[in-house]
Design an enzyme around this catalytic site. Structure first.
Site, mmCIF file in Angstrom:
data_model
loop_
_atom_site.group_PDB
_atom_site.id
_atom_site.type_symbol
_atom_site.label_atom_id
_atom_site.label_comp_id
_atom_site.label_asym_id
_atom_site.label_seq_id
_atom_site.Cartn_x
_atom_site.Cartn_y
_atom_site.Cartn_z
ATOM 1 N N GLU A 165 0.790 -1.191 -0.124
ATOM 2 C CA GLU A 165 0.021 -0.047 0.225
ATOM 3 C C GLU A 165 0.592 1.407 0.153
ATOM 4 O O GLU A 165 0.355 2.250 -0.268
ATOM 5 C CB GLU A 165 -0.862 -0.060 1.344
ATOM 6 N N SER B 294 -49.321 -30.618 38.224
ATOM 7 C CA SER B 294 -49.204 -30.629 39.798
ATOM 8 C C SER B 294 -48.063 -29.659 40.347
ATOM 9 O O SER B 294 -47.698 -29.685 41.572
ATOM 10 C CB SER B 294 -48.753 -32.057 40.366
#
Length: 819
Positions: free
Chosen positions: A86, A466
């Site tokens: 770059e 229950s």
């Protein structure tokens, strides 16, 4: 000489005019140029991360994935790769590279258009932070001016570090840290040279040159990067050739999750979005610490999955997932078998495999990673054909009775090797709370989040069966009943003139014992006793009492079916109710986020929980005293009755012994060795076994488990014993119920969870008295043998008559016209 003078003056004029033009442009754009001072304190747009209380990463949420890294932590070859590709003169230029600018100007003159290229790393950073990517002269000028400012105000290393953390690499990865994770599932120091070169080549065209979307273009771009590194003498010829030969092996990796808890993660995500909004929640880098421990959460998930596999296996095998060929003569020779297996996803504990060969007792399997392994008969002997929920077919005698080569099947790993599997049809949920403050210790909302994101732990309202009885019994103890009170356990026949039918609630199993003590009735889950208790108090009294446990008044049925669990509740709501018994009568607020910190570690939020005992915390602890909704005595008495559901009563030596519905807990040595007999619980089963429950607790932890089908019409059914398997291999048969279907999941979880829970006995609270009673009549007894036991009473409620008196005991419900 005239030509030389003319050229010299022309150059001077050009320089002056150029300087005036540049100066003019600077003055023109000066007010539009941003300040770069803020870059020193840049706040990265990073995803939200979710952790367990002990620091394990659960999930990561955000549009942008970024893992900021310091320049000193970046491997030098990776830095070299970026600079060589770059901006090889990065450390020499002043922000603008004259050579690169000249090249860009030449391209503009020769083509008539502004081309890319020529931008230094500093210019790219300026563009990424402040500008757009449009190719215009205005943007180029601004980019140059910002780059000059950056070079004036920041050090070169600062610029490079910002650049490496800012740029995009495709697939939502921003910065090199995220790129390494997304493409390779590695940290930077684990990357090979070829992988570093691949990453360094991405900024040119991250969407079209990445190795996932366009592997051939990515490979070519990697070669360019490696060539630039070789030209700059950053690598040797040998390194160049070796890196060039590296295969393009990559796939999309998720975040570095170290703890799989998707249902809990989704709970956190939804809560964070509700608090902060999507943009802040997803992109500000907050870290969210939950209340769950990794060990307990993973134990809960494993318990849910193993329990559902257990259910699925005893009900039979539903068949192979797919077939690639039917007969050996039809076996294709040009088919990529590994690729075919890879089309099927792993789900939960199950992974797909292709059966390539069989004998009478084993099968050779091919997996998606290309490996081949053998599954023996023990791993598939269970596979009776599934007929329907109530029936299983004949057991297989050999492998060919189950499948043949060409079949795609599912298997799961066990300690004994591979085991034939299938994705379970029923659903399940398990949630655990720390009863002292309501912190969620574990939450699992189903078998697999990939299959269903519906979180049954907090979203599924199912009939409680229950599981509701302890709350009814708690009301009874506040309304004149004791654990020694006798209630008539006999069939009820009540004619309803309005409907023209009789209501006949039944026990399950359909066994009736006549007069029975309240303690034993709850432990054995006697349905008709629960109905009679509710009748004695009135529905409104029970409803009012149940709201004390946090249940919604408007969602509780106003009829006698309430006593049998017709009310619909989520597992979290049920667990919260049981926590009241576990903590001595206090209603705590469940919470699952303990604290939130920002991306710099500053604490944004810390939970302020309601606690059962505020005085038990340090003076500077930010806690709130929870309201006491039932007395400590009431909570203890119900706990005692549920303790009998685990341990039973009577004397087995004298043939008076009996088991409660949760007797299977006794067999768990990890639990009993950790907490002794200090275990309580209650089963729950609805009509036709459509919902099965178990809720219980030890000191410091309460957990509720539910199993059922998402389809409310489907029942869990029943099974017969597999004639070819031992009781150890198939411990459960008969009708599915809370004790058989949900309780094993609770046990599996608790066997691990109790290792992190303080083993403390249930303390008798002040204000209770104990008296020796006769087990048959509930009266006081002077004996001290197996026919008696000490029972606890609230002062003023203990019996006053002895068993040897002539008066008959009082039996509630003895007259059906009243009860």
């Amino acid at each position: 000489m005239k030509l030389v003078k003319w050229l010299f003056y022309s150059l001077i004029i050009a320089i002056v005019l150029g300087s005036i033009t540049v100066g003019g442009m600077y003055l023109y754009y000066k007010d539009e140029l941003p300040s770069v001072a803020e870059l020193r304190d840049v706040s990265w747009q990073t995803p939200m991360q979710v952790y367990s209380v002990d620091g394990e990463m659960i999930a990561q949420f955000g549009e942008i994935r970024r893992i900021p890294v310091a320049l000193e932590d970046v491997p030098q070859p990776l830095i070299d790769a970026f600079l060589a590709t770059e901006d090889q003169r990065f450390y020499q230029h002043f922000g603008i590279d004259p050579i690169g600018v000249s090249r860009a100007l030449f391209q503009m003159v020769t083509t008539g258009e502004i081309q890319g290229g020529g931008s230094t790393i500093t210019q790219q950073l300026a563009r990424n932070f402040y500008l757009t990517f449009e190719q215009t002269l205005t943007r180029k000028a601004k980019e140059a001016f910002i780059a000059l400012r950056l070079e004036q105000q920041l050090e070169k290393d600062e610029i490079l570090e910002l650049y490496l953390n800012k740029i995009a690499f495709g697939h939502r990865a921003h910065g090199i840290g995220a790129a390494a994770q997304v493409y390779y599932g590695k940290s930077l120091d684990e990357l090979t040279l070829g992988q570093m070169a691949m990453i360094a080549g991405l900024p040119k065209a991250p969407s079209t040159m990445n190795p996932i979307s366009r592997p051939e273009r990515a490979k070519a771009r990697r070669a360019v990067v490696l060539g630039r590194m070789l030209a700059e003498d950053k690598i040797t010829e040998a390194q160049y050739q070796a890196a060039l030969a590296e295969p393009i092996e990559t796939k999309l990796h998720g975040a570095e999750v170290t703890m799989d808890a998707p249902y809990l993660a989704e709970m956190v995500r939804a809560e964070m979005v509700a608090r902060y909004g999507e943009d802040v929640a997803y992109n500000s880098g907050m870290k969210v610490y939950t209340t769950t421990s990794a060990k307990q959460q993973q134990a809960a998930q494993r318990a849910v999955q193993l329990n559902l596999h257990g259910y699925d296996e005893r009900h039979g095998y539903r068949g192979v997932e797919a077939r690639l060929w039917e007969r050996e003569s039809e076996r294709p020779t040009d088919l990529d078998l590994v690729a075919e297996v890879a089309r099927f996803e792993a789900i939960g504990m199950t992974v797909p495999a292709l059966v390539t060969a069989i004998t009478e007792t084993d099968a050779t399997l091919l997996f998606a990673n290309g490996t081949q392994e053998v599954m023996n008969w023990r791993g598939m002997a269970w596979a009776r054909p599934y007929m329907h929920a109530e029936r299983q077919g004949e057991p297989p005698e050999k492998v060919s009775d189950i499948f043949s080569p060409g079949a795609i099947i599912r298997v799961r790993a066990t300690e004994q090797g591979w085991r034939l599997a299938q994705v379970p049809e029923p659903s399940a949920a398990l949630v655990a709370l720390r009863p002292q403050d309501g912190a969620v210790a574990a939450a699992v909302g189903g078998y697999s989040f990939a299959v269903s994101q519906f979180n049954r732990a907090i979203q599924a309202k199912r009939q409680s069966g229950s599981n509701i009885k302890p709350f009814v019994y708690s009301a009874a103890l506040d309304n004149g009943f004791t654990l020694a009170t006798l209630v008539n356990d006999a069939p009820i026949n009540q004619w309803n003139p309005g409907s023209g039918i009789a209501w006949r609630p039944r026990n399950s199993p359909d066994v009736y014992e006549g007069p029975i003590r309240v303690r034993e009735a709850l432990a054995k889950s006697k349905n008709v006793v629960s109905v009679r208790l509710l009748r004695a108090m009135g529905v409104d009294t029970v409803v009012e009492h149940m709201t004390k446990f946090g249940f919604d008044y408007n969602e509780l049925p106003r009829n006698e079916s309430l006593s049998l669990g017709s009310a619909s509740m989520t597992p979290l709501e049920v667990a919260r109710g049981y926590a009241v018994f576990a903590n001595g009568g206090y209603l705590v607020e469940p919470y699952f986020i303990s604290r939130i910190v920002d991306n710099e570690g500053n604490e944004l939020y810390r939970a302020r929980p309601t606690v059962a005992c505020a005085e038990c915390y340090p003076a500077d602890a930010d806690v709130v005293q929870a309201p006491q909704v039932i007395s400590e005595q009431n909570a203890f008495l119900v706990t005692q009755a549920m303790n009998s559901a685990v341990w039973g009563g009577g004397s087995w030596a004298h043939k008076t012994g009996w088991n409660g519905t949760a007797w299977r807990v006794q067999r768990s040595k990890p639990i009993t060795q950790a907490v002794g007999r200090n275990i309580v619980g209650k089963t729950g089963t609805t009509n036709d076994s459509k919902d099965t429950w178990f809720s219980g607790f030890v000191s410091g932890l309460v957990a509720t488990g539910w199993v059922g089908f998402d389809n409310l019409e489907r029942a869990l059914g029943r099974t017969t014993m597999h004639p070819k398997l031992s009781r150890e291999e198939q411990p459960i048969s008969g009708a599915e119920a809370g004790a058989k279907t949900a309780l094993p999941m609770w046990i599996e979880f608790m066997e691990v969870a109790v290792q992190e829970v303080e083993a403390a006995p249930f303390q008798v609270p002040p204000g209770l008295v104990s008296a020796r009673i006769d087990l048959e009549t509930g009266k006081l007894s002077r004996a001290s043998d197996y026919t008696t036991r000490f029972e606890y009473f609230i002062p003023g409620t203990a019996p006053t008559e002895y068993v040897d008196t002539k008066s008959s005991p009082t039996i509630f419900g003895d007259d059906d016209s009243i009860f």
